[in-house]
Design a protein around this motif. Structure first.
Motif, short mmCIF file in Angstrom:
data_model
loop_
_atom_site.label_atom_id
_atom_site.label_comp_id
_atom_site.label_asym_id
_atom_site.label_seq_id
_atom_site.Cartn_x
_atom_site.Cartn_y
_atom_site.Cartn_z
N GLN A 1 0.80 -1.23 0.00
CA GLN A 1 0.00 0.00 0.00
C GLN A 1 0.83 1.28 0.00
OE1 GLN A 1 -3.82 -0.32 2.18
NE2 GLN A 1 -3.01 1.47 3.21
N ARG A 2 1.78 1.37 0.96
CA ARG A 2 2.57 2.59 1.08
C ARG A 2 3.46 2.84 -0.15
NH1 ARG A 2 3.15 5.08 6.21
NH2 ARG A 2 1.40 4.40 7.46
N PRO A 3 4.23 1.83 -0.60
CA PRO A 3 5.06 2.07 -1.80
C PRO A 3 4.21 2.51 -3.00
CG PRO A 3 5.69 0.01 -0.75
CD PRO A 3 4.48 0.49 -0.02
N LEU A 4 3.02 1.90 -3.17
CA LEU A 4 2.17 2.25 -4.31
C LEU A 4 1.68 3.69 -4.19
CD1 LEU A 4 0.10 -1.01 -4.88
CD2 LEU A 4 1.82 -0.02 -6.38
N LEU A 5 1.35 4.11 -2.96
CA LEU A 5 0.91 5.49 -2.75
C LEU A 5 2.03 6.46 -3.12
CD1 LEU A 5 -1.69 6.84 -1.60
CD2 LEU A 5 -0.39 7.24 0.48
N ALA A 6 3.27 6.12 -2.72
CA ALA A 6 4.42 6.95 -3.06
C ALA A 6 4.58 7.04 -4.58
CB ALA A 6 5.69 6.39 -2.42
N LEU A 7 4.38 5.89 -5.26
CA LEU A 7 4.48 5.87 -6.72
C LEU A 7 3.39 6.74 -7.35
CD1 LEU A 7 5.36 2.15 -7.46
CD2 LEU A 7 6.75 4.16 -7.97
N ALA A 8 2.19 6.76 -6.73
CA ALA A 8 1.09 7.58 -7.26
C ALA A 8 1.46 9.06 -7.21
CB ALA A 8 -0.18 7.32 -6.46
N VAL A 9 2.10 9.47 -6.09
CA VAL A 9 2.55 10.85 -5.98
C VAL A 9 3.59 11.16 -7.06
CG1 VAL A 9 3.74 12.52 -4.51
CG2 VAL A 9 2.02 10.99 -3.52
N LEU A 10 4.49 10.19 -7.27
CA LEU A 10 5.52 10.34 -8.31
C LEU A 10 4.87 10.51 -9.68
CD1 LEU A 10 8.63 10.16 -8.43
CD2 LEU A 10 8.38 7.79 -9.16
N PHE A 11 3.82 9.74 -9.93
CA PHE A 11 3.10 9.84 -11.20
C PHE A 11 2.52 11.24 -11.37
CE2 PHE A 11 -0.60 9.65 -13.91
CZ PHE A 11 -0.18 8.89 -14.96
N ALA A 12 1.92 11.76 -10.27
CA ALA A 12 1.33 13.09 -10.33
C ALA A 12 2.37 14.12 -10.75
CB ALA A 12 0.74 13.45 -8.95
N VAL A 13 3.58 14.02 -10.16
CA VAL A 13 4.65 14.96 -10.49
C VAL A 13 5.05 14.79 -11.96
CG1 VAL A 13 7.04 15.60 -10.02
CG2 VAL A 13 5.49 15.07 -8.12
N ALA A 14 5.24 13.52 -12.37
CA ALA A 14 5.68 13.24 -13.75
C ALA A 14 4.64 13.70 -14.76
CB ALA A 14 5.96 11.75 -13.91
N TYR A 15 3.35 13.64 -14.38
CA TYR A 15 2.29 14.08 -15.30
C TYR A 15 2.27 15.60 -15.39
CZ TYR A 15 -2.14 14.46 -17.68
OH TYR A 15 -3.10 14.76 -18.59
N ALA A 16 2.48 16.25 -14.22
CA ALA A 16 2.34 17.71 -14.18
C ALA A 16 3.51 18.42 -14.85
CB ALA A 16 2.20 18.16 -12.73
N VAL A 17 4.73 17.90 -14.65
CA VAL A 17 5.93 18.64 -15.08
C VAL A 17 5.90 19.05 -16.56
CG1 VAL A 17 8.41 18.31 -15.52
CG2 VAL A 17 7.50 17.99 -13.22
N PRO A 18 5.67 18.13 -17.53
CA PRO A 18 5.76 18.56 -18.94
C PRO A 18 4.64 19.53 -19.32
CG PRO A 18 5.68 16.16 -18.75
CD PRO A 18 5.33 16.71 -17.42
N ILE A 19 3.56 19.59 -18.54
CA ILE A 19 2.48 20.53 -18.86
C ILE A 19 2.80 21.90 -18.28
CG2 ILE A 19 0.03 21.03 -18.51
CD1 ILE A 19 -0.45 18.01 -18.48
N VAL A 20 3.27 21.91 -17.03
CA VAL A 20 3.53 23.19 -16.36
C VAL A 20 4.78 23.86 -16.95
CG1 VAL A 20 4.04 24.28 -14.16
CG2 VAL A 20 2.39 22.43 -14.26
#
Lengths: 245, 245, 245, 245
Positions: free
Chosen positions: C15-34
């Protein structure tokens, strides 16, 4: 208790004529707005009808005040009626006459206990839509940069406002028009609340599940009753034995 | 009771074919609007299909009227069906045909008791969105200053209206288009009510706390039952003593 | 029962590692747009991270499928997870990858039973607002006549949409942007429903009045118990008398 | 328990003066915005009054902290008050001073147990509308392409936002103005929820039907009690017979 009965009797008898007068008021209010370049005589006739209807409702208030048992209590619990009666005397504006007559009609309609809540809400919504449209039209048509200029636009705008959709293709620009708009918005929120609450109440009554525990209780009580009946039979048998010996 | 059964049997059997016809109507209604410069023959074929489907639903109404037990009661409780059947005969407009067929389909769908409420609401919402979009598109495309000119715009506008968001980037400008819009708005409010009520009912069932008092009652009843059983045992012992002597 | 435990144990640990990965995904998704004119290497790195996170969630699905007891039932009850895993393989679009990862994260979050409903709803709303803004921004910025061109505008537009206010100062103009908008609108309606339902449940629990009848019942039962106890005492006395003689 | 009483006594006594100071703050906040080209001395006087009111509330927090029994618990349960007290010291912006004072007033108002929920909600809505209008006006008037430039426009915009109507004829264009707008929107959703929940609770209490089962239970219990009483009479008779012989 005699005065109380006299008041109730009056209220029942006056109900239908007052409702007819309310419809007459609606017509008299709508005509000078819809028939846009209205002749002076028509406008005057309509104003006279408006004052007449307001007068009838004021008279109804006074008659009820005379017939009631406890006058102080009546005035205190019907202070809104008193305001509505007094308002057009202080400021004889057309819009205030509309507001005060609507208030009096609404107060009277709530008294009719045979009217169910749904009918009452539907009636209130239709009335607000109709008078909101007319009032905004009469106010906004005068404004130089207003964009509500036909009855169709006004009705359309009322609907978009009351359902909180608010496209913004038409919106009031004058202060008075915006005050009417705020009234419609608040009614829209109340309407939404009533619709939702109605559906929710129906849903909850349908999916209610706490009958399970109660049915188990009823069964337990019935079982207990059987037990006690058996006990009585045994005691009766004992009595018999006791007497026989 | 025999006629009643005949009616129910007919209603069950006719259900699937009528549903298929409803889908056919949807296609026939959509084609001349989406295929914009539609050939005359295509339009005629679609109109024929529309009349056919309406005719099938009208025939279904008549068959049920013949098979029912109490015809006067049937006509009175199904007056909306009668209106829907009669409407396209009085005014053979395309939009009226749509409204009346939708009404008949909806009335028929409500009869299918195996359909659950959520499915019914979801179906009604999707149907209203689809037909609202198509109807507004066909009406607004004709208007000179209309701004809903493609199917995409119409669907987008339907969503913004039904969810009461109402951006105002697209809005109907004709009278007929606005009547359709009001229908969508009112459905949107009902939809909001159903969603909220559904969630609320689920919440309330979950957080219900009045089980505490009831569980204490059940315990009290069970305790009492034990007490009575002990009493019966004592009386039985007494009986024994009484008989022995 | 051993396999079941293995599955549950895995789910807790992952659960915890996957949650951390989800946050990582959010950052990776946001960066090329912002970071708007993003360098090629940055974009590639972010795409790699997105695929990595999606892969981790896909692996988690497979591990759970292997560890579960009844695999057929698992596939049937988790068909949405399977779709989310399969989607980016069929169409490797960025938006689909976002949707499928969000779905997987959400499915995983619902499993964490210690998260309360309010936290879950708040989290879902914040997530939808954030990803809705980013997705609309990336789609609308490309369009020639789009009016959502900065991150600030996109976030502002998301708020006006989700609260169903809908000013219309910014609105998506592309088909894909409108699909995202419809998702936000529907979430907004659900949000409104949850807020209302939450308040309503609290209100109803507070004003509940049906305790009166139940308290009277409890009293009646206690009275009855006293009565039965008195009876037992009398029978005991009778027993005594009987034995003495 | 003596300190606890001292705290409560202080809270009761300080309530009215603090409420008067809150009204004073409202005036001091409104004046430099409404009196648009405000003289320097007037602005300074108003800023002084704002700091004074904030100071009084900060002092109230400290007095309560000194008078309380368990200081650690007080700080932990009143962390929002502490933030509100500290905020204007860190960033002496006018808007932050407004937010922190509103927070402190609201925290204080919730303590007054004699205020009923409906009054509290109505007060909060009126306060939010008023301060939302003023804050947006002061922020947007500075902006070059802002369209909220008079107090009338600002109040009108607040109403369209809070009722989620959102015409879009006026909308904030600056970042700060939009943050305030989001606050009003969220309050509007909460308002809608409270109104709906209030009506729903009233509806449900009215249409509640589960009294039927409970009334049958009560009857069953009363019947059982009669049964047991009859039994006691029989046992008493038996006792008599037993003794007589």
């Amino acid at each position: 208790m005699k005065e109380q009965t006299a008041q109730v009797r009056w209220e029942r008898r006056a109900q239908r004529p007052l409702l007819a007068l309310a419809v007459l008021f609606a017509v008299a209010y709508a005509v000078p707005i819809v028939v846009s370049p209205a002749s002076r005589s028509l406008t005057n006739a309509c104003t006279a009808v408006e004052w007449l209807v307001w007068g009838a409702f004021a008279a109804d208030y006074l008659v009820r005040l005379v017939l009631t048992e406890d006058r102080v209590r009546f005035v205190r619990t019907h202070w809104l009626d008193l305001c509505a009666v007094a308002l057009p005397l202080l400021q004889p504006l057309r819009l205030l006459r509309l507001v005060s007559t609507l208030l009096l009609v609404q107060r009277r309609a709530r008294m009719a206990s045979q009217i169910r809540l749904t009918t009452y809400v539907a009636g209130a919504v239709v009335g607000l839509l109709m008078f909101g449209s007319l009032a905004v039209l009469s106010v906004e048509r005068e404004s130089a940069d207003g964009n509500i200029r036909t009855l169709g636009d006004a009705v359309w705008w009322s609907f978009t406002t009351m359902t909180t959709v608010g496209y913004g293709d038409h919106a009031p620009t004058t202060g008075l028009g915006r005050v009417i708009a705020v009234g419609l918005m608040l009614s829209g929120i109340a309407l939404l609340g009533v619709v939702t609450a109605n559906i929710a109440a129906w849903f909850i009554a349908r999916f209610e599940k706490d009958d399970v525990e109660e049915r188990r209780q009823t069964e337990a009580i019935l079982l207990l009753t059987d037990e006690v009946r058996a006990l009585r039979a045994e005691v009766a048998a004992l009595q018999e034995t006791s007497v026989q010996r």
